[in-house]
Design a protein around this motif. Structure first.
Motif, PDB file in Angstrom:
ATOM      1  N   LEU A  43      10.995  31.565 -72.667  1.00  0.00           N
ATOM      2  CA  LEU A  43      10.351  31.132 -73.908  1.00  0.00           C
ATOM      3  C   LEU A  43      11.350  31.044 -75.063  1.00  0.00           C
ATOM      4  O   LEU A  43      11.136  30.268 -76.003  1.00  0.00           O
ATOM      5  N   ASN A  44      12.417  31.805 -74.998  1.00  0.00           N
ATOM      6  CA  ASN A  44      13.460  31.669 -76.006  1.00  0.00           C
ATOM      7  C   ASN A  44      14.109  30.294 -75.932  1.00  0.00           C
ATOM      8  O   ASN A  44      14.556  29.757 -76.944  1.00  0.00           O
ATOM      9  N   LEU A  45      14.147  29.723 -74.737  1.00  0.00           N
ATOM     10  CA  LEU A  45      14.701  28.381 -74.549  1.00  0.00           C
ATOM     11  C   LEU A  45      13.648  27.304 -74.821  1.00  0.00           C
ATOM     12  O   LEU A  45      13.955  26.253 -75.371  1.00  0.00           O
ATOM     13  N   ASN A  46      12.414  27.562 -74.384  1.00  0.00           N
ATOM     14  CA  ASN A  46      11.321  26.600 -74.585  1.00  0.00           C
ATOM     15  C   ASN A  46      10.049  27.377 -74.936  1.00  0.00           C
ATOM     16  O   ASN A  46       9.337  27.846 -74.047  1.00  0.00           O
ATOM     17  N   PRO A  47       9.767  27.503 -76.239  1.00  0.00           N
ATOM     18  CA  PRO A  47       8.599  28.284 -76.656  1.00  0.00           C
ATOM     19  C   PRO A  47       7.261  27.631 -76.325  1.00  0.00           C
ATOM     20  O   PRO A  47       6.208  28.250 -76.511  1.00  0.00           O
ATOM     21  N   TRP A  48       7.282  26.417 -75.797  1.00  0.00           N
ATOM     22  CA  TRP A  48       6.051  25.682 -75.502  1.00  0.00           C
ATOM     23  C   TRP A  48       5.638  25.749 -74.036  1.00  0.00           C
ATOM     24  O   TRP A  48       4.672  25.087 -73.632  1.00  0.00           O
ATOM     25  N   LEU A  49       6.322  26.525 -73.240  1.00  0.00           N
ATOM     26  CA  LEU A  49       5.980  26.598 -71.817  1.00  0.00           C
ATOM     27  C   LEU A  49       4.510  26.980 -71.621  1.00  0.00           C
ATOM     28  O   LEU A  49       4.008  27.889 -72.306  1.00  0.00           O
TER      29      LEU A  49
ATOM     30  N   LEU B 124      13.807  29.791 -64.651  1.00  0.00           N
ATOM     31  CA  LEU B 124      13.463  31.056 -65.331  1.00  0.00           C
ATOM     32  C   LEU B 124      11.965  31.304 -65.274  1.00  0.00           C
ATOM     33  O   LEU B 124      11.518  32.419 -64.983  1.00  0.00           O
ATOM     34  N   SER B 125      11.204  30.270 -65.538  1.00  0.00           N
ATOM     35  CA  SER B 125       9.751  30.398 -65.482  1.00  0.00           C
ATOM     36  C   SER B 125       9.291  30.738 -64.063  1.00  0.00           C
ATOM     37  O   SER B 125       8.445  31.622 -63.865  1.00  0.00           O
ATOM     38  N   GLY B 126       9.865  30.057 -63.081  1.00  0.00           N
ATOM     39  CA  GLY B 126       9.538  30.360 -61.683  1.00  0.00           C
ATOM     40  C   GLY B 126       9.927  31.773 -61.309  1.00  0.00           C
ATOM     41  O   GLY B 126       9.216  32.449 -60.555  1.00  0.00           O
ATOM     42  N   ARG B 127      11.038  32.239 -61.855  1.00  0.00           N
ATOM     43  CA  ARG B 127      11.472  33.618 -61.597  1.00  0.00           C
ATOM     44  C   ARG B 127      10.448  34.594 -62.162  1.00  0.00           C
ATOM     45  O   ARG B 127      10.077  35.567 -61.511  1.00  0.00           O
ATOM     46  N   ALA B 128       9.968  34.325 -63.370  1.00  0.00           N
ATOM     47  CA  ALA B 128       8.955  35.197 -63.975  1.00  0.00           C
ATOM     48  C   ALA B 128       7.686  35.219 -63.120  1.00  0.00           C
ATOM     49  O   ALA B 128       7.114  36.287 -62.864  1.00  0.00           O
ATOM     50  N   LEU B 129       7.257  34.055 -62.651  1.00  0.00           N
ATOM     51  CA  LEU B 129       6.049  33.988 -61.820  1.00  0.00           C
ATOM     52  C   LEU B 129       6.241  34.685 -60.480  1.00  0.00           C
ATOM     53  O   LEU B 129       5.324  35.344 -59.975  1.00  0.00           O
ATOM     54  N   SER B 130       7.435  34.562 -59.908  1.00  0.00           N
ATOM     55  CA  SER B 130       7.716  35.244 -58.635  1.00  0.00           C
ATOM     56  C   SER B 130       7.735  36.756 -58.832  1.00  0.00           C
ATOM     57  O   SER B 130       7.204  37.503 -57.996  1.00  0.00           O
ATOM     58  N   LEU B 131       8.331  37.211 -59.923  1.00  0.00           N
ATOM     59  CA  LEU B 131       8.324  38.644 -60.225  1.00  0.00           C
ATOM     60  C   LEU B 131       6.900  39.142 -60.445  1.00  0.00           C
ATOM     61  O   LEU B 131       6.543  40.240 -60.007  1.00  0.00           O
ATOM     62  N   LEU B 132       6.079  38.340 -61.103  1.00  0.00           N
ATOM     63  CA  LEU B 132       4.665  38.686 -61.267  1.00  0.00           C
ATOM     64  C   LEU B 132       4.002  38.802 -59.899  1.00  0.00           C
ATOM     65  O   LEU B 132       3.260  39.752 -59.639  1.00  0.00           O
ATOM     66  N   GLY B 133       4.286  37.863 -59.010  1.00  0.00           N
ATOM     67  CA  GLY B 133       3.729  37.903 -57.655  1.00  0.00           C
ATOM     68  C   GLY B 133       4.144  39.140 -56.891  1.00  0.00           C
ATOM     69  O   GLY B 133       3.425  39.604 -56.005  1.00  0.00           O
ATOM     70  N   LEU B 134       5.311  39.688 -57.241  1.00  0.00           N
ATOM     71  CA  LEU B 134       5.805  40.915 -56.605  1.00  0.00           C
ATOM     72  C   LEU B 134       5.380  42.173 -57.378  1.00  0.00           C
ATOM     73  O   LEU B 134       5.816  43.274 -57.048  1.00  0.00           O
ATOM     74  N   SER B 135       4.548  41.985 -58.399  1.00  0.00           N
ATOM     75  CA  SER B 135       4.063  43.088 -59.259  1.00  0.00           C
ATOM     76  C   SER B 135       5.196  43.810 -59.978  1.00  0.00           C
ATOM     77  O   SER B 135       5.072  44.989 -60.296  1.00  0.00           O
ATOM     78  N   ARG B 136       6.259  43.106 -60.270  1.00  0.00           N
ATOM     79  CA  ARG B 136       7.379  43.656 -61.041  1.00  0.00           C
ATOM     80  C   ARG B 136       7.197  43.181 -62.487  1.00  0.00           C
ATOM     81  O   ARG B 136       7.907  42.319 -62.980  1.00  0.00           O
ATOM     82  N   LEU B 137       6.194  43.773 -63.148  1.00  0.00           N
ATOM     83  CA  LEU B 137       5.697  43.245 -64.413  1.00  0.00           C
ATOM     84  C   LEU B 137       6.705  43.315 -65.556  1.00  0.00           C
ATOM     85  O   LEU B 137       6.807  42.362 -66.345  1.00  0.00           O
ATOM     86  N   ASP B 138       7.433  44.403 -65.678  1.00  0.00           N
ATOM     87  CA  ASP B 138       8.407  44.500 -66.772  1.00  0.00           C
ATOM     88  C   ASP B 138       9.484  43.430 -66.643  1.00  0.00           C
ATOM     89  O   ASP B 138       9.858  42.790 -67.628  1.00  0.00           O
ATOM     90  N   GLU B 139       9.985  43.232 -65.435  1.00  0.00           N
ATOM     91  CA  GLU B 139      10.998  42.195 -65.210  1.00  0.00           C
ATOM     92  C   GLU B 139      10.410  40.804 -65.432  1.00  0.00           C
ATOM     93  O   GLU B 139      11.074  39.928 -65.997  1.00  0.00           O
ATOM     94  N   ALA B 140       9.181  40.607 -64.999  1.00  0.00           N
ATOM     95  CA  ALA B 140       8.518  39.313 -65.188  1.00  0.00           C
ATOM     96  C   ALA B 140       8.357  39.020 -66.669  1.00  0.00           C
ATOM     97  O   ALA B 140       8.645  37.900 -67.126  1.00  0.00           O
ATOM     98  N   ARG B 141       7.928  40.005 -67.421  1.00  0.00           N
ATOM     99  CA  ARG B 141       7.744  39.846 -68.866  1.00  0.00           C
ATOM    100  C   ARG B 141       9.073  39.490 -69.542  1.00  0.00           C
ATOM    101  O   ARG B 141       9.141  38.561 -70.355  1.00  0.00           O
ATOM    102  N   ALA B 142      10.129  40.216 -69.200  1.00  0.00           N
ATOM    103  CA  ALA B 142      11.442  39.968 -69.810  1.00  0.00           C
ATOM    104  C   ALA B 142      11.973  38.585 -69.435  1.00  0.00           C
ATOM    105  O   ALA B 142      12.535  37.876 -70.286  1.00  0.00           O
ATOM    106  N   THR B 143      11.783  38.181 -68.189  1.00  0.00           N
ATOM    107  CA  THR B 143      12.258  36.865 -67.745  1.00  0.00           C
ATOM    108  C   THR B 143      11.469  35.755 -68.417  1.00  0.00           C
ATOM    109  O   THR B 143      12.053  34.743 -68.844  1.00  0.00           O
ATOM    110  N   LEU B 144      10.166  35.928 -68.539  1.00  0.00           N
ATOM    111  CA  LEU B 144       9.363  34.915 -69.208  1.00  0.00           C
ATOM    112  C   LEU B 144       9.769  34.804 -70.676  1.00  0.00           C
ATOM    113  O   LEU B 144       9.865  33.701 -71.220  1.00  0.00           O
TER     114      LEU B 144
END
Length: 189
Positions: free
Chosen positions: A164-170, A140-160
């Protein structure tokens, strides 16, 4: 003499071909242990405690279905750590061909794609890893970073946020802080 040598060889090849055709066994089911660890991570009182628990998750994610798959996974991870990205990709391709239902093969290949800045390929693999293992926080974290790399910020934010809902300490949580690349600028003052 020829027949005595050929027949055992043909028979051995037929057995090994049959074993390969049967493919990879099912990956061990660690879902209950992973869920328990995630609950412990969410209740952790410090980042160090959460990191220790989070590291234990890798023991389950990287537990390949059999010795052959484990060997391929380990070799690919070693190659990736040595910056042999092409060798690592080759290993992870082999692992996915052999064990197409094993999430970590996709997650590791995605990591190599990410390191090579091929965010679209990483995203494809991460999506498959998450289909197979929906609580894979690292995917999930990697997905958020990949979406960020693709400038898909809303999706990246939601995925991150999902991660964080699973691990708030990431460590990636700071990307959401004010001024961070995934900060929600729509906050009213």
């Amino acid at each position: 003499m020829f027949m005595r040598v050929v027949l055992p060889t043909v028979f051995t090849f037929a057995l090994s071909s049959t074993a390969f055709a049967q493919g990879c066994p099912e990956a061990p089911d660690h879902s209950a242990s992973i869920a328990a660890l995630l609950a412990d991570v969410q209740a952790a009182e410090s980042e160090a405690e959460a990191q220790r628990l989070g590291n234990q998750l890798w023991e389950f994610w990287a537990d390949a279905p059999d010795a052959r798959a484990q060997e391929i996974l380990d070799r690919g991870m070693t190659r990736r750590s040595a910056y042999d990205f092409l060798g690592a990709l080759s290993d992870f391709d082999r692992l996915i061909d052999y064990c197409p239902e094993y999430a970590e093969g996709y997650n590791q290949r995605a990591f190599v794609h990410y390191l090579r800045r091929d965010f679209a390929a990483a995203l494809r693999d991460l999506n498959r890893a998450l289909e197979l293992s929906p609580q894979h926080v690292a995917a999930l974290s990697g997905r958020a970073l990949s979406l960020l790399g693709l400038s898909r910020l809303d999706e990246a934010r939601a995925t991150l946020q999902e991660a964080l809902n699973l691990n708030p300490w990431l460590p990636e949580r700071y990307l959401l802080d004010p001024g961070g690349p995934l900060a929600d600028d729509a906050v009213e003052l």
